[in-house]
Scaffold this motif. Sequence first.
Motif, PDB file in Angstrom:
ATOM      1  N   MET B   1       0.837  -1.207   0.000  1.00 22.73           N
ATOM      2  CA  MET B   1       0.000   0.000   0.000  1.00 22.73           C
ATOM      3  C   MET B   1       0.874   1.261   0.000  1.00 22.73           C
ATOM      4  O   MET B   1       0.794   2.088  -0.882  1.00 22.73           O
ATOM      5  N   THR B   2       1.758   1.387   0.979  1.00 22.24           N
ATOM      6  CA  THR B   2       2.681   2.531   1.010  1.00 22.24           C
ATOM      7  C   THR B   2       4.040   2.114   0.467  1.00 22.24           C
ATOM      8  O   THR B   2       4.951   2.917   0.406  1.00 22.24           O
ATOM      9  N   GLY B   3       4.168   0.844   0.123  1.00 18.15           N
ATOM     10  CA  GLY B   3       5.453   0.347  -0.356  1.00 18.15           C
ATOM     11  C   GLY B   3       6.337  -0.132   0.779  1.00 18.15           C
ATOM     12  O   GLY B   3       7.488  -0.510   0.567  1.00 18.15           O
ATOM     13  N   SER B   5       5.591  -2.725   2.982  1.00 17.26           N
ATOM     14  CA  SER B   5       5.566  -4.184   3.186  1.00 17.26           C
ATOM     15  C   SER B   5       6.744  -4.802   2.467  1.00 17.26           C
ATOM     16  O   SER B   5       6.977  -4.513   1.302  1.00 17.26           O
ATOM     17  N   PHE B   7       8.203  -7.860   0.687  1.00 16.71           N
ATOM     18  CA  PHE B   7       8.058  -9.179   0.083  1.00 16.71           C
ATOM     19  C   PHE B   7       9.471  -9.769  -0.024  1.00 16.71           C
ATOM     20  O   PHE B   7      10.461  -9.062   0.165  1.00 16.71           O
ATOM     21  N   ASP B  10      12.307  -8.090  -1.643  1.00 19.13           N
ATOM     22  CA  ASP B  10      12.668  -6.766  -1.109  1.00 19.13           C
ATOM     23  C   ASP B  10      13.652  -6.886   0.051  1.00 19.13           C
ATOM     24  O   ASP B  10      14.091  -5.876   0.593  1.00 19.13           O
ATOM     25  N   THR B 213       3.394 -12.406   1.634  1.00 17.26           N
ATOM     26  CA  THR B 213       3.253 -13.293   0.479  1.00 17.26           C
ATOM     27  C   THR B 213       2.313 -12.684  -0.559  1.00 17.26           C
ATOM     28  O   THR B 213       1.172 -12.356  -0.237  1.00 17.26           O
ATOM     29  N   GLY B 214       2.812 -12.534  -1.768  1.00 13.89           N
ATOM     30  CA  GLY B 214       2.079 -11.825  -2.814  1.00 13.89           C
ATOM     31  C   GLY B 214       1.151 -12.708  -3.611  1.00 13.89           C
ATOM     32  O   GLY B 214       1.283 -12.861  -4.812  1.00 13.89           O
ATOM     33  N   GLY B 458      -3.040 -12.549   1.881  1.00  8.30           N
ATOM     34  CA  GLY B 458      -3.912 -11.622   1.190  1.00  8.30           C
ATOM     35  C   GLY B 458      -5.373 -11.967   1.380  1.00  8.30           C
ATOM     36  O   GLY B 458      -6.263 -11.214   1.004  1.00  8.30           O
TER      37      GLY B 458
END
Lengths: 270, 730, 160
Positions: B1-3, B5, B7, B10, B213-214, B458
């Motif tokens: 959302m704001t970047g 999180s 994953f 990252d 987890t995406g 999610g």
Amino acid sequence: MKKFIRIKSLAELGKLREKCVFLAGGTDIYVALNDGALEDEVLCDISSLKGLDKIELKGKNINIGALATFASIAKSPVIKKYAACLAEAAATVGSPQIRNRATIGGNVANGSPSGDAIPALYALGAVIKTNLRSVPADKFFTGPKKTVLKKNELITGISIPGKNNKSFFSKIGPRKALAISKVSTAVSLVISGGLIREAGIAFGAVGPTVIRAAETEKFLKGKKLNKAVISRAAKTAAGEICPIDDFRSTAKYRRETAAVIIERALRKAL
Amino acid sequence: MTGQSLFINDVQFPDMLYAATVRAPKPHIRIQSIDDSAAKKLPGVKGIYYAKDVPGDNRVPLVFQDYPFLAGNIAKFQGQAVGLVAAEDPATARRAAAMVKIKYKELPAVFDALEAMKKKSPKIYGKDNIFKKFTVKKGDIKKARAEIEVEDTFTVNYQVHAYLETQGAIAVPRDDGGMVVYGSMQCPFYVQDAVAKVLGETYNKVTIIQQTTGGAFGGKEDVPSIVCGHAAMLARLTGRPVKLIYSREEDFQSMSKRHPGWARIKYGATKKGKIVSCKVKYVLDGGAFATLSPIVLWRGTVHASGPYEIDNVIIETYAAATNKVPCGAYRGFGQPQISFANESLIDMLAGKLNMDPSRLREINAIKKGGTTATNQKITESIGLHKTMALAKKSVGWSKKWKKPSLKKGVKKYGIGMASSIYGVGLGAGGQHLAKSGSFVQIEPDGSALIAVGNTEMGQGARTVLSQIAAETLGAPYELVDMMPTDTSRVPDSGPTVASRTTVMSGTSVMNACKVIRARIDEVVRKELKVKGKVLSENGFYKIGNKKAPYAEIIARCWAERVHLSHAGWFRVEGTTFGEKDGQGNPYFVYTWSTMIAEVEVDTETGLVEVLNFVSAHDIGKAVNPREAEGQIQGGGLQGIGYALLENLVIDNGRMMNPNFTGYIIPTIEDSPDIKPIIVEERYPKGPYGAKGLGEPPLICAAPAIANAVYNATGKRIKDLPLIPERVKCA
Amino acid sequence: MRVSFKINGKKVTLDAAPEARLLDVIREDLGLTGTKEGCSKGECGACSVIVDGELVDSCIFPVAQAEGREITTIEGLSPGGKLHPIQKAFINEGAVQCGFCTPGMVLAAKALLDKKSNPSDADIKEALSGNLCRCTGYTKIKSAVKKASQNGERGRTKKR
């Protein structure tokens, strides 16, 4: 990729020694790079060439710079007026992100038979201009992803004769956005005194290159547009294409729907 | 959302290496030799490893253990992992992997499940290429008095999960010789098992932590065991942290898929529309290794006759081996395939009976006291009829449904319906896994943490479980949070699959919270100086009209050294499945669903536009209605994609469209608004009456659309997906 | 090659391989990992960023062409942790599930609303058509963008 260079003027083209792959918006080139292709190529970035992104009416011609993006073509009033089928085609290319970056020069240079701008260029009688010469659109492509371009010959723009025409583009893809055409068509008709004076018809994704439906164009010339003529034209057109089976669709489907979309496009001109 | 999180891709560790995989170039090969001399010379390459280098056991610990982490002499599908490269940067790792030359001899291969089951086919699993076979036998099909019969064959293609984040893991060696693995996953305890096996390590030396987890949808159930196992093996062999992130192409080529399937079904009914018999033969194409095929097949088997009360049923099912990518779990787990077949055939039966197909469903739908195909008596929480009634009302079915023969024009309108029964949780097929641990702790400032063994991917587990904890503890929801799932915090809680998290982890969390709450209540009584039941509301505890703020009571508890933490546990008992006849109570409770699709079919182009889609589910209780709606809409669109667009093409073992350019999932432009309808027939044993929801929203979407297309055109398409090439030619 | 551009309001100059992808420079050199890689082909939109007001896929954008331009990534939307109205609407409407597509999706919405403060449903669909989401079914995303535009409109009217 072997090397990355950048040119800022057309004059620098002549000085290039090595064979280059030209880079504009990168929407084809970078997909290939990410796939690990183009390893032995020299990339030449042409995106800073000045003035090549213009779209303008000059005399009777519409001149589109090779670096004009599909987003700018889709909303250009000049294109909408004189080359509506090209504006419609541009609006269906990829996604907003792709349209903001992909250029018409790149689409032509890539030479894919499913390149959405190309049928429109055929139908409108466009001429592809390079730093060396001018070539009619329907003489420009020699096979799938093959063109007449010679080593380091650069597409600089497209010229379209401005006419009082009616033109339409239609495509069938696997979904509504981000879709590679299964079949596409562009039609341009000049009608006066109730008769068709000029007809340009082309199909995408149904042959090794975009295909011009020359028989159908000939058939339509001088006719009055009505339902019977349209249906006959659609049948003729379906006979002029040579689609194949691949994982995206079948030859049968492509042939049959080519007839459907050309018929529907012609009906819009009624 | 704001970047913010993180994953898995990252995350960075100091001194980290990057991995890439060497893969089998053909569908079935005997590896003769491997030449990696050039690849090893590439600057930055740290090492290239093969089956012989596996420190522990080379078998991935899944149902049958037939799948090696790395192929030895034989590779059974194109894209199977053969070797692993570790290098200083990802590009070098990938380049080196591409430079490894495998010298091989091609072996005879089989690509079709029905072919594979024939006597003369090349054998790739056992003597008959059959991973697993099940039979369900209820009543006696020969004695059924059918007056009208319908019978037909249906096929379905693959479906790819297409989670937006590809598979990935980072393994970090511990200084005590153990291993920590972070990864994108659904089932950390499966991964713990796999990493311990591949390293030859004890479980207490292996910690698995789920990274944000995406998306997963079943696609990160079993295969992360392989990805994490590979990363862990390289970390052990190089002594450095190793990151392994899959490209989209290799994710397509090597990770699990929804099984393609084949089914022949026959329904027999009376002239009045009472279904008296059902005969099913159902075959799943399992791919090269068994992975989860046996249990995917089992779920499909149990539900194969649909949500109907039928006295005489025979179901025979098979999972067969082929030289293609192994198939596994995908939302619905063997049910969407057979649901397409049986719900299409129900419509065909209605046609033969000259009856509105919704009426035929109403006549036969299981009612309270009725029995399933396994002869399980349904005594509670049965909202199937309600889902039918509400879905029909929502679209105005009775005014809109007309026979196909009455439709005119090039563009034709159609409406179609389908229903499903869905056993919540793992059922008798996975009873050994039907347990769930949790840990709940209230901190001195009143904030509370919960740890569970199920994962957030999610689907909203974090919200729903936090809500359950907040409700039970009497704590404000904002103060409760779920920790990232970590195998060292809670005991093995089974997998996060089968819509089981709300019931399993939810009950486990509730059990833990109840114990803590009882201790808090004692303090509340002391503070308020009254006896009686303690209630909670808006951040206050209260007895009668006396109340005290939550924060104050918690502070008081800590001052008095009250124990405000507890480890919860929950297990399910009593599910059964007869080995020979498939009779018994395979699941403890069922979710019931009905979907209705309205479509417009362009008969000249074969293009189908979904105009409206209504999806009604009896889920017992929606703990969080908005999250439940999100599950219904997201699952619904995956079902619509499955029905109309998604078409993986494998030609002689070679995947032709392993990317988003060629494998088409719906964009926002292809998506109708999906109307969720939630029916709440309480399940008394579930947390606050809840059952499960994750999988059902996909299951009968495809037949609802296929039935609508039939209703529009009068032409029945028996093969999924309903791509325009089929709709036009049908 | 030396390249300078403005990112989230801040001017940066850095050394990069000339053919480097903007995505890698953003994620690795600048450490802004909110921009995601989903397909490396410009087919999923997870890597979307805004360059000079236009939405682009950073996985197929040469960093050499970022010279002198102004880039917005998801991190630029909530400076100091204060959520942008579009982000608020995404949360309030339940438009986020796994969150992987969300940065790109939010930026696609921003690129739209910056140009058209009161978009039609068709505008929203077109503007977000290059961003794949596999979790939500898009229904709640559509309503979040709609809500964000209405809130934005109200915000502007109030100021007047």
